[in-house]
Scaffold this active site. Structure first.
Site, PDB file in Angstrom:
ATOM      1  N   HIS A 155      31.845  28.497  21.289  1.00  0.00           N
ATOM      2  CA  HIS A 155      31.886  28.955  20.151  1.00  0.00           C
ATOM      3  C   HIS A 155      32.840  30.136  20.177  1.00  0.00           C
ATOM      4  CE1 HIS A 155      30.434  31.363  16.520  1.00  0.00           C
ATOM      5  NE2 HIS A 155      29.735  30.622  16.410  1.00  0.00           N
ATOM      6  N   ASP A 167      25.093  24.933  16.931  1.00  0.00           N
ATOM      7  CA  ASP A 167      25.174  23.430  16.310  1.00  0.00           C
ATOM      8  C   ASP A 167      24.442  22.383  17.174  1.00  0.00           C
ATOM      9  OD1 ASP A 167      26.654  24.787  14.098  1.00  0.00           O
ATOM     10  OD2 ASP A 167      28.105  25.304  15.420  1.00  0.00           O
TER      11      ASP A 167
END
Length: 437
Positions: free
Chosen positions: A311, A369
């Site tokens: 991330h 995600d």
């Protein structure tokens, strides 16, 4: 909003033999911030910060992220505690108002949201103007942007009551609008909201119920989707939130601001990441092909990247991913679909990422995600609806950020500066004097 900025010290900058001092503010959490608002006035110089990754564009009391430590706080509360103990409506109240509600306030807020879930009858005509294969996010941008044409009584941003009504309307109507976009894409009749259902169960019913039979939401599935909504509500000054604030800084009505946020969220580098992660799993296809793609991911000369791992903000394990991982596995167990090839690929990739020295060293942990994409797929949503669900949840954060911005005494219309590197000033030349190529 009362500013809580407190000067802890000053720093000096010397430019053209002139020394200027700037205050330094101490945050409740996070790094110190240099106040350079007077920089241009005092020195005639700007700062250069592409993407504004080192620039605080506003003062906010809503969300805090510590990417190095893997911390996400909503109004000071750790995200994992909220996801475990709260629900969408209570967390929405917290983000909007700053404190958890007592029973009376929660009942009032829940009732207000419930009473605003229906949409104007003529709004249905908008859907007929789209092709059936239109991306649901394209529909969302258009329909949400059109809300200001239907609700004139809540567009005056100087009126606190109208701001409140507009806020509740958007949070309440977003599931209805999103469900209608889904139903339209699959050619089914719209299902209208029911006042006796909670926020998430109501949305699931509007998406998956059909007129020929009643629909009951599996509590495990509804709980997982509720957690997804909570985890996606807000995330500091990301691209879409900054877009909402930038649009709002011009005085635009709140419906237009949220439509702008939806458009920004649509980008694959932002809200489309979970869709991209699932597309990657489909590209891999089967477990036996995983080593090939792992090798490609480790090859710096290969443009292939494993989507859903690592991330930009979190250099540690994404705190939202920890919650989502548990919910994901609960959904797979409840549905008994672990044997599906795509999910087998996902689970094996997860195992490798948590154990392989390359991924661990680079802190490429599975992120939210990765897990949300798998979960939403298991819940029955097509991939082009993933970003729509993200927008539905993030609407709460956008509204909270917009509301905070409106009453911020330091707020100004957004106007980033630039370093101009084009041609210097020059005179216009007549056609006949211009050189031929």
């Amino acid at each position: 909003m009362k500013s809580d900025l407190k000067t802890s010290r000053t720093v000096s900058l010397t430019q053209n033999n002139q020394t200027v001092e700037f205050p330094v503010y101490k945050a409740a959490h996070g790094p110190d911030v240099f106040d350079i608002r007077s920089l241009y006035k005092e020195t005639g110089a700007f700062t250069f910060d592409p993407g504004f990754t080192s620039t605080a564009s506003c003062e906010s009391k809503i969300t805090f992220i510590d990417g190095d430590e893997g911390v996400l706080l909503y109004r000071g509360y750790p995200i994992d505690q909220l996801a475990e103990n709260s629900d969408f409506i209570e967390t929405a109240y917290l983000l909007l108002n700053g404190e958890l509600p007592n029973p009376e306030k929660l009942k009032w807020f829940e009732n207000s949201i419930t009473m605003h879930t229906m949409v104007h009858e003529q709004l249905k005509n908008f859907y007929n103007g789209f092709r059936r294969d239109a991306h649901p996010m394209a529909i969302m941008v258009g329909v949400v942007g059109a809300l200001s044409a239907f609700y004139h009584d809540s567009t005056d941003i100087t009126d606190p009551k109208q701001r409140l009504v507009a806020s509740h309307r958007m949070i309440a109507k977003m599931p209805t609008i999103a469900a209608m976009a889904y139903k339209y894409s699959i050619g089914q009749t719209f299902v209208f909201p029911r006042n006796d259902l909670d926020y998430t169960s109501n949305f699931m019913r509007m998406c998956f119920a059909v007129s020929s039979e009643e629909y009951e939401c599996n509590p495990v599935l509804c709980d997982a989707l509720d957690k997804i909504f909570i985890l996606h509500m807000d995330h500091e000054q990301n691209a879409s939130t900054s877009t909402v604030r930038l649009a709002g800084s011009s005085g635009a009505n709140p419906f237009a601001c949220i439509a702008a946020g939806i458009a920004s969220l649509w980008g694959p580098a932002h809200g489309g990441a979970n869709e991209a992660a699932l597309n990657m799993l489909e590209e891999i296809g089967t477990v036996d092909r995983i080593p090939e793609f792992i090798a490609r991911a480790k090859d710096k000369d290969d443009p292939f990247r494993l989507m859903g791992f690592g991330h930009r903000v979190y250099k540690n394990y994404d705190p939202r991913a920890k919650v989502m991982r548990t919910a994901c596995h609960e959904v797979l167990d409840a549905l008994g679909i672990r044997d599906e090839p795509l999910l087998q690929v996902a689970m094996e990739l997860e195992r490798i990422a948590l154990e392989d020295e390359y991924f661990v060293a680079k802190k490429l942990y599975p992120n939210i995600d990765f897990y949300s994409g798998i979960t939403l797929r298991a819940l029955g949503f097509p991939t082009d609806m993933f970003t729509v669900l993200f927008a539905l949840a993030r609407t709460v954060g956008w509204i909270a950020q917009w509301s905070e911005m409106i009453v911020d005494p330091n707020q100004k219309i957004g106007r980033p500066r630039q370093i101009y590197t084009g041609a210097p000033q020059r005179d216009y030349t007549q056609m006949e004097t211009r050189p031929s190529e």
